[in-house]
Design a protein around this motif. Structure first.
Motif, PDB file in Angstrom:
ATOM      1  N   ARG A 286      -9.767  -2.345  11.921  1.00 31.00           N
ATOM      2  CA  ARG A 286      -9.421  -1.297  11.024  1.00 31.00           C
ATOM      3  C   ARG A 286      -8.420  -1.567  10.200  1.00 31.00           C
ATOM      4  NH1 ARG A 286      -6.131   3.466  11.047  1.00 31.00           N
ATOM      5  NH2 ARG A 286      -4.550   2.796  12.725  1.00 31.00           N
ATOM      6  N   THR A 287      -7.220  -2.211  10.571  1.00 26.99           N
ATOM      7  CA  THR A 287      -6.332  -2.617   9.669  1.00 26.99           C
ATOM      8  C   THR A 287      -6.663  -3.418   8.271  1.00 26.99           C
ATOM      9  OG1 THR A 287      -4.692  -2.634  11.330  1.00 26.99           O
ATOM     10  CG2 THR A 287      -4.043  -3.959   9.274  1.00 26.99           C
ATOM     11  N   ALA A 288      -7.703  -4.664   8.626  1.00 26.23           N
ATOM     12  CA  ALA A 288      -8.125  -5.335   7.657  1.00 26.23           C
ATOM     13  C   ALA A 288      -8.913  -4.378   6.691  1.00 26.23           C
ATOM     14  CB  ALA A 288      -8.785  -6.289   8.239  1.00 26.23           C
ATOM     15  N   THR A 289      -9.885  -3.787   7.158  1.00 27.21           N
ATOM     16  CA  THR A 289     -10.613  -2.591   6.279  1.00 27.21           C
ATOM     17  C   THR A 289      -9.609  -1.738   5.529  1.00 27.21           C
ATOM     18  OG1 THR A 289     -12.461  -2.806   8.096  1.00 27.21           O
ATOM     19  CG2 THR A 289     -12.451  -0.931   6.327  1.00 27.21           C
ATOM     20  N   GLU A 290      -8.586  -0.996   6.032  1.00 31.51           N
ATOM     21  CA  GLU A 290      -7.908  -0.308   5.168  1.00 31.51           C
ATOM     22  C   GLU A 290      -7.210  -1.009   4.123  1.00 31.51           C
ATOM     23  OE1 GLU A 290      -7.724   2.908   5.361  1.00 31.51           O
ATOM     24  OE2 GLU A 290      -8.711   3.516   7.023  1.00 31.51           O
TER      25      GLU A 290
ATOM     26  N   PRO B 232       0.766  -1.360   0.037  1.00 36.90           N
ATOM     27  CA  PRO B 232       0.029   0.047  -0.150  1.00 36.90           C
ATOM     28  C   PRO B 232       0.735   1.155   0.120  1.00 36.90           C
ATOM     29  CG  PRO B 232      -0.949  -1.618   1.457  1.00 36.90           C
ATOM     30  CD  PRO B 232       0.457  -2.169   1.163  1.00 36.90           C
ATOM     31  N   PRO B 233       0.599   2.172  -0.839  1.00 32.19           N
ATOM     32  CA  PRO B 233       1.276   3.528  -0.940  1.00 32.19           C
ATOM     33  C   PRO B 233       1.026   4.459   0.054  1.00 32.19           C
ATOM     34  CG  PRO B 233      -0.669   3.777  -2.159  1.00 32.19           C
ATOM     35  CD  PRO B 233      -0.782   2.183  -1.410  1.00 32.19           C
ATOM     36  N   TYR B 234       1.072   3.801   1.526  1.00 26.95           N
ATOM     37  CA  TYR B 234       1.346   4.685   2.574  1.00 26.95           C
ATOM     38  C   TYR B 234       2.805   5.060   3.065  1.00 26.95           C
ATOM     39  CZ  TYR B 234      -3.440   3.227   3.533  1.00 26.95           C
ATOM     40  OH  TYR B 234      -4.927   2.968   3.352  1.00 26.95           O
ATOM     41  N   ARG B 235       3.033   6.301   3.626  1.00 29.02           N
ATOM     42  CA  ARG B 235       4.372   6.750   3.901  1.00 29.02           C
ATOM     43  C   ARG B 235       4.746   5.691   4.988  1.00 29.02           C
ATOM     44  NH1 ARG B 235       5.412  11.958   1.959  1.00 29.02           N
ATOM     45  NH2 ARG B 235       4.542  11.703  -0.157  1.00 29.02           N
ATOM     46  N   SER B 236       3.977   5.306   5.828  1.00 26.97           N
ATOM     47  CA  SER B 236       4.347   4.071   6.760  1.00 26.97           C
ATOM     48  C   SER B 236       3.049   3.106   7.109  1.00 26.97           C
ATOM     49  CB  SER B 236       4.859   4.847   8.163  1.00 26.97           C
ATOM     50  OG  SER B 236       4.981   4.007   9.229  1.00 26.97           O
ATOM     51  N   LEU B 237       3.684   2.002   7.346  1.00 27.10           N
ATOM     52  CA  LEU B 237       2.563   0.838   7.505  1.00 27.10           C
ATOM     53  C   LEU B 237       1.696   1.150   8.892  1.00 27.10           C
ATOM     54  CD1 LEU B 237       4.289  -2.257   6.293  1.00 27.10           C
ATOM     55  CD2 LEU B 237       2.211  -1.195   5.217  1.00 27.10           C
ATOM     56  N   ALA B 238       2.322   2.090   9.615  1.00 29.47           N
ATOM     57  CA  ALA B 238       2.001   2.494  10.890  1.00 29.47           C
ATOM     58  C   ALA B 238       0.333   3.224  10.686  1.00 29.47           C
ATOM     59  CB  ALA B 238       2.489   3.371  11.782  1.00 29.47           C
ATOM     60  N   GLU B 239       0.258   3.783   9.710  1.00 27.70           N
ATOM     61  CA  GLU B 239      -1.074   4.598   9.057  1.00 27.70           C
ATOM     62  C   GLU B 239      -2.074   3.363   9.036  1.00 27.70           C
ATOM     63  OE1 GLU B 239      -0.645   7.347   6.308  1.00 27.70           O
ATOM     64  OE2 GLU B 239       1.146   7.892   6.540  1.00 27.70           O
TER      65      GLU B 239
ATOM     66  N   ALA C 266       8.619 -12.663   4.112  1.00 30.14           N
ATOM     67  CA  ALA C 266       9.296 -13.775   3.815  1.00 30.14           C
ATOM     68  C   ALA C 266       8.964 -14.439   2.393  1.00 30.14           C
ATOM     69  CB  ALA C 266       8.915 -15.121   4.597  1.00 30.14           C
ATOM     70  N   GLY C 267       9.731 -14.150   1.385  1.00 32.63           N
ATOM     71  CA  GLY C 267       9.708 -14.336  -0.068  1.00 32.63           C
ATOM     72  C   GLY C 267       8.458 -13.326  -0.633  1.00 32.63           C
ATOM     73  N   ARG C 268       7.201 -13.871  -0.919  1.00 30.98           N
ATOM     74  CA  ARG C 268       6.164 -13.247  -1.344  1.00 30.98           C
ATOM     75  C   ARG C 268       5.002 -13.044  -0.467  1.00 30.98           C
ATOM     76  NH1 ARG C 268       4.336 -15.630  -7.071  1.00 30.98           N
ATOM     77  NH2 ARG C 268       2.769 -13.880  -6.663  1.00 30.98           N
ATOM     78  N   ARG C 269       5.168 -13.443   0.818  1.00 31.96           N
ATOM     79  CA  ARG C 269       4.381 -13.560   1.973  1.00 31.96           C
ATOM     80  C   ARG C 269       4.820 -12.529   2.812  1.00 31.96           C
ATOM     81  NH1 ARG C 269       0.515 -16.517   4.254  1.00 31.96           N
ATOM     82  NH2 ARG C 269       0.159 -16.544   6.508  1.00 31.96           N
ATOM     83  N   LEU C 270       3.662 -11.733   3.259  1.00 32.22           N
ATOM     84  CA  LEU C 270       3.964 -10.278   4.082  1.00 32.22           C
ATOM     85  C   LEU C 270       2.829 -10.865   5.172  1.00 32.22           C
ATOM     86  CD1 LEU C 270       5.083  -7.703   4.636  1.00 32.22           C
ATOM     87  CD2 LEU C 270       3.118  -6.616   3.482  1.00 32.22           C
ATOM     88  N   VAL C 271       3.503 -10.696   6.344  1.00 29.03           N
ATOM     89  CA  VAL C 271       2.797 -10.841   7.710  1.00 29.03           C
ATOM     90  C   VAL C 271       2.795  -9.495   8.454  1.00 29.03           C
ATOM     91  CG1 VAL C 271       2.560 -11.960   9.908  1.00 29.03           C
ATOM     92  CG2 VAL C 271       3.513 -13.423   7.855  1.00 29.03           C
ATOM     93  N   LEU C 272       1.523  -9.027   8.832  1.00 35.34           N
ATOM     94  CA  LEU C 272       1.425  -7.513   9.557  1.00 35.34           C
ATOM     95  C   LEU C 272       0.772  -7.937  10.703  1.00 35.34           C
ATOM     96  CD1 LEU C 272      -0.281  -5.479   6.605  1.00 35.34           C
ATOM     97  CD2 LEU C 272       2.123  -5.870   7.119  1.00 35.34           C
TER      98      LEU C 272
ATOM     99  N   VAL D  44      -6.819 -13.324   7.677  1.00 37.76           N
ATOM    100  CA  VAL D  44      -7.049 -12.224   8.672  1.00 37.76           C
ATOM    101  C   VAL D  44      -7.513 -12.935   9.987  1.00 37.76           C
ATOM    102  CG1 VAL D  44      -8.222 -10.289   9.615  1.00 37.76           C
ATOM    103  CG2 VAL D  44      -7.666 -10.716   7.101  1.00 37.76           C
ATOM    104  N   ARG D  45      -6.734 -12.992  11.117  1.00 35.14           N
ATOM    105  CA  ARG D  45      -6.872 -13.796  12.189  1.00 35.14           C
ATOM    106  C   ARG D  45      -6.591 -13.082  13.453  1.00 35.14           C
ATOM    107  NH1 ARG D  45      -3.039 -16.945  14.362  1.00 35.14           N
ATOM    108  NH2 ARG D  45      -1.257 -17.440  13.070  1.00 35.14           N
ATOM    109  N   ALA D  46      -7.186 -13.286  14.668  1.00 35.21           N
ATOM    110  CA  ALA D  46      -6.702 -12.774  15.990  1.00 35.21           C
ATOM    111  C   ALA D  46      -5.494 -13.493  16.505  1.00 35.21           C
ATOM    112  CB  ALA D  46      -7.906 -12.903  16.939  1.00 35.21           C
TER     113      ALA D  46
END
Length: 302
Positions: A246-250, A217-224, A233-239, A267-269
């Motif tokens: 909120r994060t999932a919606t954005e 995502p073109p955010y200046r920081s993923l913190a947003e 890890a390779g092509r997998r990004l874990v946030l 997406v999971r808790a």
């Protein structure tokens, strides 16, 4: 002039013996954009950047910088770009000021030497010989010389290698300022945090190719996005986030607008085990901080 300051199509580079370091990559960089090429050592980052800088001719494909072929039309491109290589190779016996004056004499429209050195925090080291500089100071000198011609396009090849944490963040601030003032920046790095902090777009090189699906995502920081940590890890990004909804919606809204399919989205808790381990780790960190504070108080009392 086109808004695409850098335009790369099916670019290839082959070394002696037939080794193909760059294997048909394509991308564009817009005017005033900061674009990052990520990849491990040997992925082809430097080989790609050298072709963009006009230091070598491609084995195949097409490259344009500011509307020109940087190799065959070098005289039209070189005065308008700044280049920070992985190692500057400046004469060891010259002082910092002598090096800057030498470089300024070979550069069109060079800014004052004192100004260039002050920009990167080397003003007070102007009388020191290059061989006496630390590794981090040498990188600062490399950056100063890349900026001395006030370039429209700036190539930064691993710019913060050898810098301590403070020096790295000072360099980031300088690069942000350059970008905000309209300089187009192409950055290569193997630091994910660096790309996240600076880049508006990025691509990941692996064995000379650009893997698909590497856009973030073109955010200046993923913190947003509410992200508190991440792993690539390779092509997998874990946030990781404390605001899952909120994060999932954005993230989903970004994917919709960018027409990106998140085929592997999960997406999971956090599990009870993960939550327990995090709480335990936080508690341990807090205890270590308390012990350090207690020792400091004892030392002050002594």
């Amino acid at each position: 002039m086109t808004d695409q300051v850098i335009d790369v199509t099916d670019l290839r580079r082959v070394y002696g013996g037939g080794f193909e370091a760059v294997r048909g990559i394509s991308f564009t960089v817009g005017r005033g954009e900061l674009f990052a090429l990520l990849g491990t050592n040997g992925a082809g980052k430097t080989s790609t950047v050298e072709l963009l800088e006009g230091l070598a001719a491609p084995a195949g494909g097409r490259v344009r910088v500011l509307g020109h072929d940087p190799y065959t039309e070098r005289s039209a491109v070189r005065p308008r770009i700044g280049v920070m290589l992985q190692e500057g190779g400046f004469p060891a016996e010259l002082t910092v000021a002598e090096t800057a004056r030498m470089w300024a004499g070979c550069t069109s429209g060079a800014r004052p030497v004192d100004e260039a050195l002050d920009t990167v925090g080397l003003g007070k080291r102007s009388g020191v010989r290059v061989k006496q500089l630390s590794g981090g100071e040498k990188r600062r000198l490399d950056l100063a010389m890349a900026l001395i011609g006030q370039p429209e396009v700036l190539f930064l090849d691993e710019p913060t290698t050898g810098l301590d944490a403070e020096g790295r963040r000072e360099t980031w601030e300088l690069v942000r300022e350059l970008r905000d003032n309209g300089t187009t920046v192409l950055l290569t790095t193997h630091y994910l945090e660096e790309a996240e902090e600076l880049a508006e777009r990025l691509a990941i090189l692996r064995e000379g190719r650009l893997p698909p699906g590497t856009r973030l995502p073109p955010y200046r920081s993923l913190a947003e996005l509410g992200v508190t940590g991440h792993e690539l890890a390779g092509r997998r990004l874990v946030l990781r986030t404390d605001e899952l909804q909120r994060t999932a919606t954005e993230l989903l809204l970004w994917a919709r607008d960018a027409r990106v399919e998140l085929g592997g989205l999960d997406v999971r808790a956090a599990s009870l085990e993960e939550a327990f381990l995090r709480i335990a780790k936080d508690a341990e960190s807090a205890a270590d901080g308390a012990r350090a504070g207690h020792l400091a108080e004892k030392e002050m009392a002594v």
